[in-house]
Design a protein around this motif. Structure first.
Motif, PDB file in Angstrom:
ATOM      1  N   MET A   1       0.848  -1.182   0.000  1.00  0.00           N
ATOM      2  CA  MET A   1       0.000   0.000   0.000  1.00  0.00           C
ATOM      3  C   MET A   1       0.891   1.241   0.000  1.00  0.00           C
ATOM      4  SD  MET A   1      -3.035  -0.994   2.711  1.00  0.00           S
ATOM      5  CE  MET A   1      -1.913  -1.334   4.057  1.00  0.00           C
ATOM      6  N   ASN A   2       0.749   2.041  -1.019  1.00  0.00           N
ATOM      7  CA  ASN A   2       1.502   3.289  -1.090  1.00  0.00           C
ATOM      8  C   ASN A   2       0.761   4.361  -0.303  1.00  0.00           C
ATOM      9  OD1 ASN A   2       3.507   2.220  -2.764  1.00  0.00           O
ATOM     10  ND2 ASN A   2       2.253   2.568  -4.571  1.00  0.00           N
ATOM     11  N   ARG A   3       1.500   5.068   0.530  1.00  0.00           N
ATOM     12  CA  ARG A   3       0.916   6.114   1.366  1.00  0.00           C
ATOM     13  C   ARG A   3       1.584   7.449   1.067  1.00  0.00           C
ATOM     14  NH1 ARG A   3      -2.225   4.442   5.586  1.00  0.00           N
ATOM     15  NH2 ARG A   3      -2.251   2.217   5.933  1.00  0.00           N
ATOM     16  N   GLN A   4       0.827   8.487   1.333  1.00  0.00           N
ATOM     17  CA  GLN A   4       1.369   9.838   1.243  1.00  0.00           C
ATOM     18  C   GLN A   4       1.006  10.581   2.517  1.00  0.00           C
ATOM     19  OE1 GLN A   4      -0.551  11.439  -2.215  1.00  0.00           O
ATOM     20  NE2 GLN A   4      -2.430  11.927  -1.138  1.00  0.00           N
ATOM     21  N   ALA A   5       1.809  11.568   2.852  1.00  0.00           N
ATOM     22  CA  ALA A   5       1.529  12.380   4.034  1.00  0.00           C
ATOM     23  C   ALA A   5       0.254  13.178   3.796  1.00  0.00           C
ATOM     24  CB  ALA A   5       2.698  13.316   4.315  1.00  0.00           C
ATOM     25  N   MET A   6      -0.440  13.446   4.882  1.00  0.00           N
ATOM     26  CA  MET A   6      -1.673  14.234   4.817  1.00  0.00           C
ATOM     27  C   MET A   6      -1.430  15.559   5.527  1.00  0.00           C
ATOM     28  SD  MET A   6      -5.412  13.082   6.017  1.00  0.00           S
ATOM     29  CE  MET A   6      -6.750  14.232   6.098  1.00  0.00           C
ATOM     30  N   ASP A   7      -1.995  16.630   5.003  1.00  0.00           N
ATOM     31  CA  ASP A   7      -1.887  17.938   5.648  1.00  0.00           C
ATOM     32  C   ASP A   7      -2.884  17.962   6.804  1.00  0.00           C
ATOM     33  OD1 ASP A   7      -1.898  20.581   6.461  1.00  0.00           O
ATOM     34  OD2 ASP A   7      -1.916  21.387   4.417  1.00  0.00           O
ATOM     35  N   LEU A   8      -2.441  17.526   7.964  1.00  0.00           N
ATOM     36  CA  LEU A   8      -3.329  17.396   9.118  1.00  0.00           C
ATOM     37  C   LEU A   8      -3.851  18.738   9.611  1.00  0.00           C
ATOM     38  CD1 LEU A   8      -1.469  14.576  11.044  1.00  0.00           C
ATOM     39  CD2 LEU A   8      -3.573  14.401   9.719  1.00  0.00           C
ATOM     40  N   ASP A   9      -3.027  19.779   9.541  1.00  0.00           N
ATOM     41  CA  ASP A   9      -3.492  21.100   9.984  1.00  0.00           C
ATOM     42  C   ASP A   9      -4.659  21.580   9.120  1.00  0.00           C
ATOM     43  OD1 ASP A   9      -1.605  21.206  12.036  1.00  0.00           O
ATOM     44  OD2 ASP A   9      -0.127  22.240  10.779  1.00  0.00           O
ATOM     45  N   ALA A  10      -4.551  21.396   7.813  1.00  0.00           N
ATOM     46  CA  ALA A  10      -5.641  21.799   6.911  1.00  0.00           C
ATOM     47  C   ALA A  10      -6.887  20.953   7.171  1.00  0.00           C
ATOM     48  CB  ALA A  10      -5.200  21.668   5.453  1.00  0.00           C
ATOM     49  N   TYR A  11      -6.691  19.658   7.413  1.00  0.00           N
ATOM     50  CA  TYR A  11      -7.823  18.782   7.688  1.00  0.00           C
ATOM     51  C   TYR A  11      -8.546  19.200   8.969  1.00  0.00           C
ATOM     52  CZ  TYR A  11     -10.525  14.744   9.085  1.00  0.00           C
ATOM     53  OH  TYR A  11     -11.551  13.933   9.495  1.00  0.00           O
ATOM     54  N   VAL A  12      -7.794  19.469  10.017  1.00  0.00           N
ATOM     55  CA  VAL A  12      -8.405  19.880  11.295  1.00  0.00           C
ATOM     56  C   VAL A  12      -9.142  21.202  11.120  1.00  0.00           C
ATOM     57  CG1 VAL A  12      -7.897  20.645  13.654  1.00  0.00           C
ATOM     58  CG2 VAL A  12      -6.831  18.562  12.755  1.00  0.00           C
ATOM     59  N   ALA A  13      -8.539  22.152  10.421  1.00  0.00           N
ATOM     60  CA  ALA A  13      -9.205  23.437  10.186  1.00  0.00           C
ATOM     61  C   ALA A  13     -10.507  23.235   9.420  1.00  0.00           C
ATOM     62  CB  ALA A  13      -8.275  24.376   9.419  1.00  0.00           C
ATOM     63  N   ARG A  14     -10.481  22.380   8.414  1.00  0.00           N
ATOM     64  CA  ARG A  14     -11.677  22.098   7.619  1.00  0.00           C
ATOM     65  C   ARG A  14     -12.758  21.448   8.477  1.00  0.00           C
ATOM     66  NH1 ARG A  14     -12.217  20.233   1.829  1.00  0.00           N
ATOM     67  NH2 ARG A  14     -13.901  18.740   1.776  1.00  0.00           N
ATOM     68  N   ALA A  15     -12.372  20.473   9.296  1.00  0.00           N
ATOM     69  CA  ALA A  15     -13.334  19.753  10.143  1.00  0.00           C
ATOM     70  C   ALA A  15     -13.932  20.660  11.213  1.00  0.00           C
ATOM     71  CB  ALA A  15     -12.661  18.546  10.796  1.00  0.00           C
ATOM     72  N   ARG A  16     -13.146  21.588  11.715  1.00  0.00           N
ATOM     73  CA  ARG A  16     -13.609  22.410  12.837  1.00  0.00           C
ATOM     74  C   ARG A  16     -14.290  23.699  12.428  1.00  0.00           C
ATOM     75  NH1 ARG A  16     -10.103  22.428  17.844  1.00  0.00           N
ATOM     76  NH2 ARG A  16     -12.088  23.138  18.650  1.00  0.00           N
ATOM     77  N   GLY A  18     -15.280  24.389   8.847  1.00  0.00           N
ATOM     78  CA  GLY A  18     -16.050  24.270   7.610  1.00  0.00           C
ATOM     79  C   GLY A  18     -17.451  23.774   7.887  1.00  0.00           C
ATOM     80  N   PRO A  19     -18.224  23.618   6.829  1.00  0.00           N
ATOM     81  CA  PRO A  19     -19.573  23.070   6.997  1.00  0.00           C
ATOM     82  C   PRO A  19     -19.495  21.588   7.371  1.00  0.00           C
ATOM     83  CG  PRO A  19     -19.055  23.247   4.671  1.00  0.00           C
ATOM     84  CD  PRO A  19     -17.909  23.881   5.429  1.00  0.00           C
ATOM     85  N   CYS A  20     -20.592  21.045   7.800  1.00  0.00           N
ATOM     86  CA  CYS A  20     -20.683  19.609   8.065  1.00  0.00           C
ATOM     87  C   CYS A  20     -20.318  18.883   6.772  1.00  0.00           C
ATOM     88  CB  CYS A  20     -22.097  19.250   8.499  1.00  0.00           C
ATOM     89  SG  CYS A  20     -22.416  17.478   8.477  1.00  0.00           S
ATOM     90  N   PHE A  21     -19.324  18.000   6.829  1.00  0.00           N
ATOM     91  CA  PHE A  21     -18.852  17.372   5.603  1.00  0.00           C
ATOM     92  C   PHE A  21     -19.898  16.454   4.974  1.00  0.00           C
ATOM     93  CE2 PHE A  21     -17.875  13.782   8.280  1.00  0.00           C
ATOM     94  CZ  PHE A  21     -17.761  12.679   7.450  1.00  0.00           C
TER      95      PHE A  21
END
Length: 165
Positions: A1-16, A18-21
């Motif tokens: 399984m090939n993995r890539q890093a995720m921009d966790l800061d952007a994800y947290v900002a979006r989740a907290r 942004g609108p309900c996904f």
């Protein structure tokens, strides 16, 4: 399984902030698009946008509910769990995992819409990379082409169509 890093800061900002996904996805907002694998009047099942395991699927009620225990009466809970089981069995049929993880995650601080994660652990994953480790985006997300995502969704849709009563 090939993995890539995720921009966790952007994800947290979006989740907290942004609108309900789930609600945004259901409303057709392009920034919240997901591949649907099943939909009925009450529920939707779709591929995780940032999967940590192959074929990871989320199942959610269409109504914006936030508490699995308080917001669902017994019949609604059983209908949802029946669908979770059907989708999990489809994931197992398509991916043949050694174990299937089922989790309801989210919180009032982010990703509050009730949803279940269905994630199949492939055979042969070293023990140290199983369980919580395998589910954490901090350890990277799978790299997938749009074609691979489409193929995964099509395979799951085909199995789910055949499995529905």
């Amino acid at each position: 399984m090939n993995r890539q890093a995720m921009d966790l800061d952007a994800y947290v900002a979006r989740a907290r902030t942004g609108p309900c996904f789930v609600c945004a996805f259901l409303a057709g907002e392009p920034d919240y698009a997901h591949e649907t694998v099943f939909e009925d009047d009450e529920h939707v099942a779709f591929l995780d946008r940032w999967p940590t395991l192959p074929g990871k699927v989320l199942v959610a009620p269409k109504a914006h509910l936030e508490h699995v225990v308080r917001d669902l009466d017994e019949d609604a809970y059983l209908r949802m769990m029946r669908l979770v089981r059907i989708v999990a069995r489809a994931v197992e049929q398509v991916f043949e995992p050694e174990r299937t993880y089922l989790l309801s995650l989210g919180s009032q601080l982010g990703n509050a819409h009730l949803h279940w994660h269905i994630a199949g652990l492939p055979p042969g994953v070293p023990y140290e990379q199983q369980q919580h480790y395998a589910l954490m985006t901090e350890n990277g997300v799978l790299t997938q082409t749009p074609q691979e995502r489409d193929e995964t969704a099509a395979r799951l849709r085909q199995v789910l169509t055949a499995a529905m009563p």
